[in-house]
Every structure is written in structure tokens, then in C-alpha cells.
Design an enzyme around this catalytic site. Structure first.
Site, PDB file in Angstrom:
ATOM      1  N   GLU A  92      -9.350   3.985  -7.317  1.00 18.70           N
ATOM      2  CA  GLU A  92      -8.739   3.423  -6.113  1.00 18.70           C
ATOM      3  C   GLU A  92      -8.475   4.493  -5.072  1.00 18.70           C
ATOM      4  OE1 GLU A  92      -5.178   1.339  -7.106  1.00 18.70           O
ATOM      5  OE2 GLU A  92      -6.163   0.255  -8.726  1.00 18.70           O
ATOM      6  N   CYS A 105      -4.898   8.149   0.473  1.00 19.70           N
ATOM      7  CA  CYS A 105      -4.427   8.516  -0.864  1.00 19.70           C
ATOM      8  C   CYS A 105      -5.603   8.374  -1.829  1.00 19.70           C
ATOM      9  CB  CYS A 105      -3.282   7.584  -1.263  1.00 19.70           C
ATOM     10  SG  CYS A 105      -2.679   7.875  -2.931  1.00 19.70           S
ATOM     11  N   CYS A 112      -5.700   8.067 -16.520  1.00 23.63           N
ATOM     12  CA  CYS A 112      -4.837   9.246 -16.617  1.00 23.63           C
ATOM     13  C   CYS A 112      -4.339   9.343 -18.047  1.00 23.63           C
ATOM     14  CB  CYS A 112      -3.652   9.082 -15.658  1.00 23.63           C
ATOM     15  SG  CYS A 112      -2.564  10.516 -15.548  1.00 23.63           S
ATOM     16  N   CYS A 116       2.930   8.168 -18.107  1.00 19.40           N
ATOM     17  CA  CYS A 116       4.300   7.977 -17.615  1.00 19.40           C
ATOM     18  C   CYS A 116       4.648   6.489 -17.751  1.00 19.40           C
ATOM     19  CB  CYS A 116       4.426   8.417 -16.159  1.00 19.40           C
ATOM     20  SG  CYS A 116       4.081  10.180 -15.930  1.00 19.40           S
ATOM     21  N   CYS A 119       4.098   3.955 -14.712  1.00 20.76           N
ATOM     22  CA  CYS A 119       2.891   4.088 -13.887  1.00 20.76           C
ATOM     23  C   CYS A 119       1.731   3.249 -14.427  1.00 20.76           C
ATOM     24  CB  CYS A 119       2.494   5.554 -13.828  1.00 20.76           C
ATOM     25  SG  CYS A 119       1.004   5.865 -12.859  1.00 20.76           S
ATOM     26  N   CYS A 331      -0.174   2.572  -7.133  1.00 20.70           N
ATOM     27  CA  CYS A 331      -1.388   3.172  -7.661  1.00 20.70           C
ATOM     28  C   CYS A 331      -1.766   2.574  -9.011  1.00 20.70           C
ATOM     29  CB  CYS A 331      -1.250   4.676  -7.748  1.00 20.70           C
ATOM     30  SG  CYS A 331      -0.171   5.251  -9.046  1.00 20.70           S
TER      31      CYS A 331
END
Ligand code: SAH
Length: 345
Positions: A92, A105, A112, A116, A119, A331
Site C-alpha cells: 500500500e 506514505c 512485517c 505490534c 498494527c 496502514c
């Protein structure tokens, strides 16, 4: 398939020159090619290059551009892109329009591994690193879609310092005078606190802005929501941030996602102020953006009280303006939906 192993966009002008010479072409062709690539022009539009050379390039390489798979435009003008690469991986990028210019961004990884708790990007783990040229392709996708990109933030999907070499190479590519020529001072990079990455980046000597996702006033709370806090303590992260400031003279941004009942109380604010007092940083408070799950943002009054406690203790803080709320602005959300739909969820 060889054509997928050598996207030209991933090459520096020097590397491109080596390739051009190896293919038996004159050196000046490299610069012509580089200029076209950094405008997002396909082989078929590279008018000043000989047909025989283009045929050869087409057989052995690709330009390396990303395909716009989905585009959502918010009422406030924020545009969210889902971008695809040749191997089917998607990431994205979000374009935000502000009074001081447009900020894009971008993602540094597909997925990832930092996981976290709050997220969406970490929800499915790491798919793969992006090449420097793929990160550049995100910027070119926004540009060729008709936008001016003034500022960049590496705050999309992924942990930039978990893909260090590609990210640093990307910064040099996007900053190149014959490329998009986006100034280092117009670029911010955000890390969850990979200490060796912060130190290496300080030593790199690039005048970009470093942002650190701290998100907690102490290690106990930080470990609850950020697994990386089990590897590096807050003290180590803040020491690395101070090293970065001393080395570069660039003020560090501390990011702090406010989550109700976890890290957003008056007591948490006072403790954070104590940890940050005397360090020339600025705190960016980000009310938690709901991405599914149990967390929620504190109310407006609590956010403002948190900010004021920091300010009273001489720690500068602003609340980050949200944009694109109506279009899966946070995100990782759009890609998560895309991947879930591919899996039939
Ligand atoms: N891996 C990097 C950069 C990507 S995330 C990092 O951790 O800094 C960019 C910022 O968005 C980080 O501060 C991240 O913690 C924050 N963020 C992630 N999910 C969020 C959510 N649901 N609401 C608000 N901020 C979020």
C-alpha cells in the site's frame, strides 16, 4: 524467469551504465534510459533509444514498475493505492494532500515481522522485503497517476530497518538529481526501534528525519504491545535516538499511538515526559486507528490532556491529524482486505 530478476528501476545510474556497456551500447544511453525510468515511461515510449537496444532490454529485463491494483479516494482528497509487483505481491501507498504540499506514505516491506499488537501490517507476518526499485516504483505509481509528490514518509507497511540496505539504496535513488530528486530533508523514516539500524543510519549521514515508534512510557507497557521491546529496552532505543541527534543535528520525532486503557492515562503521560525531558525531540501523538481487535482510541479530551502534560513538562507534542478515515486509512488495512478476499475470507 529472467525478466523478473532484473527490474531496471532497482539499478543506480552507475549500475545501469555497467549494464548498458555490457550490452554493447554507448555510455550516454544509460542516462537516457535512467531519465525515462524515473518518469515511469514504458520501454515502448522511450523514443530516443534505438529499437534494437529496446528489444534486447525487453528480452532480458523489465522496467520494474508497479501496477495500480486498486485506488480509493477519500472525501479529503487522500488517495490510497494498492500496488502490485510481477510476482503477485502487493503493498500500500497513501497520498495525503496538505497545505504545505503532498506527502506520500510508502511501504518498505510486503507485510512485517514486528507483530505490534495494534498494527494491521503485522497481522499476516512478513511476506518479503521490497527491493529499492520496488519502493521507488511506489513513488512513480503516484506520480504517473497524475500527482506531485513533495514529501515522503516511510511509514507504510514494513519495518525500514529490517530491510536496511534496500531502504538506504532507495533513499539515494529517489534523491538522485537525475531521478525524482526528492530532497532528503523532505523524507521521514519511521522505525519501531531496531537499535543497530538507528546507529547505522546515523552513521550514514543522510539528512532525512528519523521517527521512532515508542508507544509506551516504560518497558513493561512497551513489551505488552511491541514484541521488539523484548529485544531492545526503551533506554537503549532512546540512547540510539540521542546518538542519531548528536551525529546529525536532526531533531528526532517520537511517535506514540494512544490506546485507551493501555498507554494513554495521565500517569502514563507524566512518566513519558520524565523519560523524554531534556532530549531535543518532538512527540507525535497518534490516536489509535481501529483495525479490528479490542483496542480503542481514548476520547478527544484524554488525548488533549496527554498532550498538555507533555507540554507542561517542556516536551513538545502535537496530535497527528488523521486523513482518509473513510477509506481504510490505517496502514495495512487495504492489503489485509485484499489478501483476505483472495483467500476467500
Ligand atoms: N515499522 C515502522 C513504520 C511503519 S508504521 C514503525 O514501526 O515505525 C508507521 C506508524 O504507524 C508507526 O508509528 C506505527 O506504530 C503506527 N501504527 C500502526 N498501526 C496503527 C494503528 N492501528 N493506529 C495508529 N497508528 C498505527
Amino acid at each position: 524467469m529472467q525478466s523478473q530478476t532484473k527490474p531496471l528501476l532497482n539499478l543506480s545510474l552507475e549500475e545501469l551504465t555497467d549494464l548498458v556497456l555490457k550490452l554493447g551500447e554507448k555510455k550516454f544511453r544509460a542516462e537516457q534510459l535512467y531519465l525515462w525510468l524515473n518518469k515511469g515511461v514504458p520501454f515502448s515510449g522511450m523514443r530516443n533509444l534505438p529499437e534494437s537496444f529496446l528489444t534486447r532490454l525487453k528480452a532480458e529485463t523489465t522496467e520494474g514498475y508497479a501496477e495500480i491494483l486498486n485506488r480509493q479516494v477519500s472525501k479529503d482528497g487522500t488517495t490510497k493505492y494498492l500496488l502490485g509487483f510481477a510476482d503477485g505481491v502487493s503493498v500500500e501507498a497513501v497520498l495525503m494532500k496538505q497545505s504545505y504540499g503532498n506527502t506520500l506514505c510508502i511501504s518498505t516491506q510486503a507485510g512485517c515481522r514486528m507483530a505490534c499488537a495494534f498494527c494491521a501490517s503485522g497481522a499476516l507476518g512478513l511476506q518479503r522485503n521490497l527491493l529499492a526499485g520496488e519502493i521507488l516504483a511506489e513513488v512513480l505509481a503516484a506520480v504517473t497517476d497524475g500527482n506531485t509528490v513533495n514529501n515522503l514518509v516511510l511509514m507504510g507497511m514494513g519495518e525500514p530497518f529490517d530491510n536496511y540496505d534496500n531502504v538506504v539504496k532507495f533513499l539515494k535513488l529517489v534523491n538522485h538529481p537525475k531521478g525524482l530528486n526528492i530532497g532528503m530533508r523532505s523524507i521521514s523514516l519511521s522505525t519501531c526501534g531496531l537499535v543497530p539500524g538507528i546507529i547505522a543510519f546515523a552513521d550514514e549521514g543522510l539528512p532525512a528525519t528519523l521517527a521512532i515508534s515508542l508507544h509506551a512510557p516504560n518497558d513493561a507497557i512497551r513489551r505488552q504491545i511491541m514484541p521488539i521491546a523484548k529485544t531492545y529496552t526503551m533506554g537503549e532505543v532512546l540512547d540510539a535516538a540521542k546518538y542519531y541527534f548528536n551525529k546529525t543535528g536532526r531533531r528526532v520525532i517520537i511517535e506514540y499511538v494512544l490506546i485507551d486503557g493501555i498507554n494513554a492515562s495521565a500517569e502514563n503521560a507524566a512518566e513519558l515526559a520524565g523519560r523524554l525531558r531534556g532530549f531535543n525531540c518532538h512527540v507525535n501523538l497518534i490516536p489509535y486507528n481501529a483495525v479490528g481487535g479490542d483496542f480503542k482510541a481514548p476520547n478527544k479530551a484524554a488525548v488533549e490532556a496527554f498532550r498538555q502534560t507533555l507540554e507542561k513538562n517542556k516536551v513538545g507534542a502535537t496530535v497527528r491529524k488523521t486523513s482518509g478515515d473513510d477509506i481504510d486509512g490505517a496502514c495495512g488495512q487495504l492489503r489485509l482486505k485484499h489478501m483476505n478476499s483472495k483467500q476467500g475470507k
